[in-house]
Design a protein around this motif. Structure first.
Motif, PDB file in Angstrom:
ATOM      1  N   ASP A  18      61.441 -93.090  37.593  1.00 49.19           N
ATOM      2  CA  ASP A  18      60.999 -92.251  36.485  1.00 49.19           C
ATOM      3  C   ASP A  18      60.700 -93.130  35.263  1.00 49.19           C
ATOM      4  O   ASP A  18      60.810 -94.360  35.332  1.00 49.19           O
ATOM      5  N   SER A  19      60.332 -92.525  34.158  1.00 49.54           N
ATOM      6  CA  SER A  19      59.915 -93.303  32.986  1.00 49.54           C
ATOM      7  C   SER A  19      61.053 -94.117  32.370  1.00 49.54           C
ATOM      8  O   SER A  19      60.814 -95.052  31.625  1.00 49.54           O
ATOM      9  N   TRP A  25      66.327 -89.073  41.523  1.00 48.13           N
ATOM     10  CA  TRP A  25      65.483 -88.053  42.150  1.00 48.13           C
ATOM     11  C   TRP A  25      65.167 -88.380  43.613  1.00 48.13           C
ATOM     12  O   TRP A  25      64.529 -87.583  44.298  1.00 48.13           O
ATOM     13  N   LEU A  26      65.614 -89.507  44.123  1.00 44.44           N
ATOM     14  CA  LEU A  26      65.304 -89.946  45.494  1.00 44.44           C
ATOM     15  C   LEU A  26      66.135 -89.193  46.531  1.00 44.44           C
ATOM     16  O   LEU A  26      66.962 -89.762  47.236  1.00 44.44           O
ATOM     17  N   THR A  27      65.899 -87.893  46.617  1.00 42.94           N
ATOM     18  CA  THR A  27      66.603 -87.069  47.599  1.00 42.94           C
ATOM     19  C   THR A  27      65.613 -86.100  48.230  1.00 42.94           C
ATOM     20  O   THR A  27      64.536 -85.842  47.679  1.00 42.94           O
ATOM     21  N   GLY A 142      55.374 -86.950  37.377  1.00 38.86           N
ATOM     22  CA  GLY A 142      54.451 -86.842  36.245  1.00 38.86           C
ATOM     23  C   GLY A 142      54.228 -88.140  35.487  1.00 38.86           C
ATOM     24  O   GLY A 142      53.170 -88.356  34.919  1.00 38.86           O
ATOM     25  N   SER A 143      55.226 -89.009  35.489  1.00 40.51           N
ATOM     26  CA  SER A 143      55.093 -90.317  34.848  1.00 40.51           C
ATOM     27  C   SER A 143      56.228 -91.203  35.355  1.00 40.51           C
ATOM     28  O   SER A 143      57.154 -90.723  35.999  1.00 40.51           O
ATOM     29  N   GLY A 144      56.109 -92.471  35.059  1.00 43.74           N
ATOM     30  CA  GLY A 144      57.142 -93.411  35.475  1.00 43.74           C
ATOM     31  C   GLY A 144      56.541 -94.740  35.886  1.00 43.74           C
ATOM     32  O   GLY A 144      55.506 -95.151  35.364  1.00 43.74           O
ATOM     33  N   ILE A 145      57.190 -95.382  36.841  1.00 40.72           N
ATOM     34  CA  ILE A 145      56.730 -96.673  37.344  1.00 40.72           C
ATOM     35  C   ILE A 145      55.970 -96.408  38.637  1.00 40.72           C
ATOM     36  O   ILE A 145      56.549 -95.991  39.637  1.00 40.72           O
ATOM     37  N   ARG A 146      54.672 -96.648  38.577  1.00 40.76           N
ATOM     38  CA  ARG A 146      53.787 -96.352  39.715  1.00 40.76           C
ATOM     39  C   ARG A 146      53.911 -97.449  40.764  1.00 40.76           C
ATOM     40  O   ARG A 146      54.023 -98.628  40.441  1.00 40.76           O
ATOM     41  N   LEU A 147      53.901 -97.043  42.050  1.00 39.10           N
ATOM     42  CA  LEU A 147      54.001 -98.017  43.132  1.00 39.10           C
ATOM     43  C   LEU A 147      52.770 -98.902  43.192  1.00 39.10           C
ATOM     44  O   LEU A 147      52.874-100.120  43.183  1.00 39.10           O
TER      45      LEU A 147
END
Length: 176
Positions: A18-19, A25-27, A142-147
């Motif tokens: 996430d941002s 949230w990895l579930t 919605g946002s964060g660190i993109r793969l």
């Protein structure tokens, strides 16, 4: 030659954190009894891990501060900081692509690219990842660190296998 595998999870919209850098949230969508242990199957063919300094820091300070969870492997941590290496954890101040090329020439099992996004993108840009194991988590961040961000070239992949469980999808691709 040793194979280089990316084994990672991402949100449905393509983020690995996430941002704030969090991964709580990895579930899946239900209880964990519905999960399949794809990790144990994957690591049977791995003896070396490559990760960035942020991934390492998150592991030792937040996710598993009391025990090094990858003690069965040799782990290379790409960092510009001065750190003291051990038999199991080697801190390397070098280009990830150059390190992967050296490791591929050595004997051993496969090499797991564990994260983070910057390391992954550099290796993708050099087309050094042989197999992509990506688990899609049923979450839109919605946002964060993109793969995958700002790739330099198109890389065509071949789907080897899919697997679904607990709302998650494992996608396994190889380069064509």
């Amino acid at each position: 030659m040793r194979k280089v595998s990316l084994f990672i999870a991402m949100s449905l919209d393509g983020y690995i954190a996430d941002s704030e850098g969090g991964v709580s949230w990895l579930t899946g969508q239900g209880d964990d009894s519905e999960n399949i242990d794809s990790y144990s199957e994957f690591v049977k063919d791995i003896d070396t891990i490559l990760m960035g300094r942020n991934t390492y820091h998150q592991l030792v300070t937040e996710l598993s501060p009391d025990v090094w969870v990858y003690d069965d492997f040799i782990t290379y941590v790409i960092t510009h900081e001065e750190n003291v290496s051990s038999d199991k954890i080697i801190f390397a101040n070098e280009n990830p692509g150059d390190l992967i090329k050296k490791l591929k020439e050595q004997g051993g099992k496969g090499i797991w690219v564990c994260g983070g996004a910057d390391i992954v993108q550099q290796l993708v840009n050099e087309n050094l990842i042989d197999i992509y194991y990506i688990t899609v988590i049923p979450t839109i961040l919605g946002s964060g660190i993109r793969l995958f961000e700002n790739g330099t070239d198109e890389i065509k992949l071949k789907l080897l296998r899919t697997q679904t469980y607990n709302g998650m999808i494992d996608l396994i691709y190889t380069r064509r």
